[in-house]
Design a protein around this motif. Structure first.
Motif, PDB file in Angstrom:
ATOM      1  N   LEU A 200      51.307  43.262   9.577  1.00  0.00           N
ATOM      2  CA  LEU A 200      51.900  42.058   8.888  1.00  0.00           C
ATOM      3  C   LEU A 200      53.217  42.690   8.400  1.00  0.00           C
ATOM      4  O   LEU A 200      53.888  41.540   8.467  1.00  0.00           O
TER       5      LEU A 200
ATOM      6  N   ASP B   3      42.587  38.146   1.171  1.00  0.00           N
ATOM      7  CA  ASP B   3      42.280  37.142   2.747  1.00  0.00           C
ATOM      8  C   ASP B   3      43.706  37.288   3.229  1.00  0.00           C
ATOM      9  O   ASP B   3      44.448  37.447   3.190  1.00  0.00           O
ATOM     10  N   MET B   4      43.600  37.851   4.725  1.00  0.00           N
ATOM     11  CA  MET B   4      44.443  38.150   5.264  1.00  0.00           C
ATOM     12  C   MET B   4      45.351  37.099   6.248  1.00  0.00           C
ATOM     13  O   MET B   4      47.003  36.926   6.488  1.00  0.00           O
ATOM     14  N   GLY B   5      44.670  35.564   6.130  1.00  0.00           N
ATOM     15  CA  GLY B   5      45.454  34.267   7.093  1.00  0.00           C
ATOM     16  C   GLY B   5      45.961  33.884   5.716  1.00  0.00           C
ATOM     17  O   GLY B   5      47.255  33.267   6.392  1.00  0.00           O
ATOM     18  N   SER B   6      45.454  34.520   4.081  1.00  0.00           N
ATOM     19  CA  SER B   6      46.581  33.272   3.448  1.00  0.00           C
ATOM     20  C   SER B   6      47.113  34.447   2.819  1.00  0.00           C
ATOM     21  O   SER B   6      48.912  33.790   2.955  1.00  0.00           O
TER      22      SER B   6
ATOM     23  N   LYS C  34      54.435  33.085   6.779  1.00  0.00           N
ATOM     24  CA  LYS C  34      55.535  31.954   7.258  1.00  0.00           C
ATOM     25  C   LYS C  34      56.041  31.666   6.379  1.00  0.00           C
ATOM     26  O   LYS C  34      56.977  30.839   7.008  1.00  0.00           O
TER      27      LYS C  34
ATOM     28  N   GLU D  55      45.939  45.709   9.030  1.00  0.00           N
ATOM     29  CA  GLU D  55      45.593  44.141   9.461  1.00  0.00           C
ATOM     30  C   GLU D  55      47.704  44.037   8.592  1.00  0.00           C
ATOM     31  O   GLU D  55      48.233  43.776   8.539  1.00  0.00           O
TER      32      GLU D  55
ATOM     33  N   GLU E 264      49.552  35.916   5.723  1.00  0.00           N
ATOM     34  CA  GLU E 264      50.184  34.953   6.331  1.00  0.00           C
ATOM     35  C   GLU E 264      50.897  34.725   6.595  1.00  0.00           C
ATOM     36  O   GLU E 264      52.044  34.062   6.511  1.00  0.00           O
ATOM     37  N   THR E 265      50.003  33.249   5.823  1.00  0.00           N
ATOM     38  CA  THR E 265      50.872  31.947   5.844  1.00  0.00           C
ATOM     39  C   THR E 265      51.656  32.038   4.458  1.00  0.00           C
ATOM     40  O   THR E 265      52.424  31.500   3.896  1.00  0.00           O
TER      41      THR E 265
END
Length: 469
Positions: free
Chosen positions: A260, A212-215, A221, A256, A217-218
């Motif tokens: 990142l 999960d690329m959203g996870s 961050k 991706e 990046e979270t």
């Protein structure tokens, strides 16, 4: 009583010293303060020290109950395993019967290849079986150097380093670069070997949800915000993923991930145990598959017991990455080096792949056929990518837990073997932190014929139908 009270008040009630009037309560408070100070400065009571008698020692030993070294061994931990009576090729002999083998990670079908066997026999006659020493202590043989050069040439990297045990490759490489205080962000579906390396590094480990690329990046961050808040000194930071995940058969979105890692200034370690010899038009792995320069990946590790039909593992990258491990990679420094004939086997496998890339087309045709044949099977869902030779079959719907699903799937696998098809259910140790669902792990090979795939999937459909009745 009244007399004493009057005397107290008479003597102290009106006493004045240097203009300060004293009352009876002040005397009591002074006395208490003196007592407290006296007690504070007293030495604590120390009982007379003497050695324990034999009787007391025996009594303590008898009363002591040690913690168990391992969890209780249950029946589920020691199931009976099928024993192969032939080479682990596309078909094998078990109990005298010919069985379709969908359990061995023989992706290119090189297990038992006569050309590889001939090269191994020649090496055995020249060097014997083992090297009998670590690489830095008279265990380096010229075929080791030849294989390291061959891997670097094949993948387009500067240098490579060999490990004698595939599982120890990532488990040695990660602690060589990451120490206490460093930060590693890893996929929560990574294999046990990588988990072991993360643990041994003693770094701060942050997991992101599987693929999960959203996870991801979270998590990146979160690290950046923590840097801004604490202003800590710079430390080493890695993202750790698998190109094709052993526990799911998913393919990592390398483009991706590279974006990142460059945005948040992390280094990238990719394990290609299941993608070397599989992905890319010539089998050079995930960087070739996504057309991304291999230099974008800082460290690549891989086991050679899959597509190369050998054993051991390697790490490849820049000269600095490799040279550092020659003094810091525990599996390299302290393990006997790879047996020479296994190094020769890997060299031969790479040469066969270079000479005949069409083997990749056969592999991917078989993968596509397997997916097509199982597209309409009720009770089973395919959780893997269509480009992966590792295919995970999960229950649909799940029974609610890994162990319940695994037990049900094991019953399916046992019945499949009765119909001459060998499959296996995922196994996990008590220390494995992977939370992905249980599944039947199927390994597709370029050596399988179309008939093998169609027959095996037909048996699976039949078994699933009988289980529902």
């Amino acid at each position: 009583m009244e007399v004493w009270q009057s005397l107290w008040e008479a003597q102290l009630g009106d006493a004045v010293v240097f203009g300060v009037r004293f009352g009876g309560h002040l005397i009591v408070e002074v006395v208490l303060a003196v007592v407290i100070v006296f007690l504070l400065f007293q030495k604590s009571y120390q009982p007379a020290s003497r050695p324990l008698s034999e009787k007391e020692i025996d009594q303590l030993v008898e009363e002591w109950t040690p913690e168990p070294l391992h969890p209780p061994v249950t029946k589920e931990m020691t199931p009976p395993y099928p024993v192969l009576e032939s080479a682990a090729g596309p078909t094998v002999q078990i109990n005298g019967r010919k069985v379709i083998n969908l359990s061995t990670a023989n992706y290119l079908g090189f297990v038992g290849d006569e050309r590889i066997k001939e090269s191994c026999n020649a090496t055995l006659l020249k060097y014997g079986v083992g090297a009998c020493g670590p690489r830095g202590f008279y265990g380096t043989i010229d075929v080791h150097l030849d294989l390291e050069t061959k891997i670097s040439s094949f993948l387009g990297t500067s240098e490579s380093i060999l490990y004698s045990y595939g599982l120890a490759t990532a488990a040695s490489c990660i602690p060589a670069f990451c120490k206490r205080g460093d930060i590693i962000i890893a996929d929560d579906g990574v294999s046990w070997g990588i988990q072991n390396g993360l643990h041994l590094s003693r770094s701060t480990i942050k997991y992101f949800r599987h693929n999960d690329m959203g996870s991801l990046e979270t998590r990146l961050k979160e690290v950046r915000k923590e840097d801004e808040r604490k202003k800590k000194p710079l430390n080493r930071r890695f993202i750790v993923v698998e190109a094709i995940y052993q526990n799911s058969g998913k393919v990592a979105p390398l483009g991706e991930i590279v974006r990142l890692k460059e945005k948040y200034l992390f280094r990238l370690l990719v394990d290609e145990s299941n993608s070397i010899g599989v992905l890319g038009k010539s089998g050079r792995g995930i960087s070739e598959h996504f057309n991304i320069p291999i230099e974008k990946i800082d460290i690549i590790t891989a086991a050679m017991g899959t597509a190369f039909a050998s054993a051991g593992g390697f790490c490849t990258g820049s000269a600095k990455v490799v040279d550092h491990q020659r003094l810091s990679g525990a599996g390299y420094c302290f393990s006997a080096s790879l047996p020479p004939f296994l190094a020769t086997a890997s060299i031969s496998a790479i040469e066969l792949l270079e000479d005949d890339p069409s083997v990749l087309a056969r592999l991917h045709n078989n993968i596509a056929l397997f997916h097509k044949c199982l597209s309409d099977v009720s009770g089973i869902r395919i959780g893997s990518d269509t480009r992966s030779p590792v295919v995970l079959l999960h229950l649909r719907p799940s029974l609610g837990s890994f162990h319940a699903d695994a037990a049900y799937l094991q019953a399916i696998v046992d019945e499949m073997l009765e119909h001459s098809v060998l499959m296996s259910v995922q196994k996990r140790t008590a220390l494995d932190n992977c939370a992905l669902p249980a599944g039947i792990r199927v390994c597709i090979s370029a050596g399988h014929t179309e008939s093998d795939i169609i027959s095996a999937t037909a048996v699976l459909k039949k078994v699933m139908t009988s289980k529902k009745q």
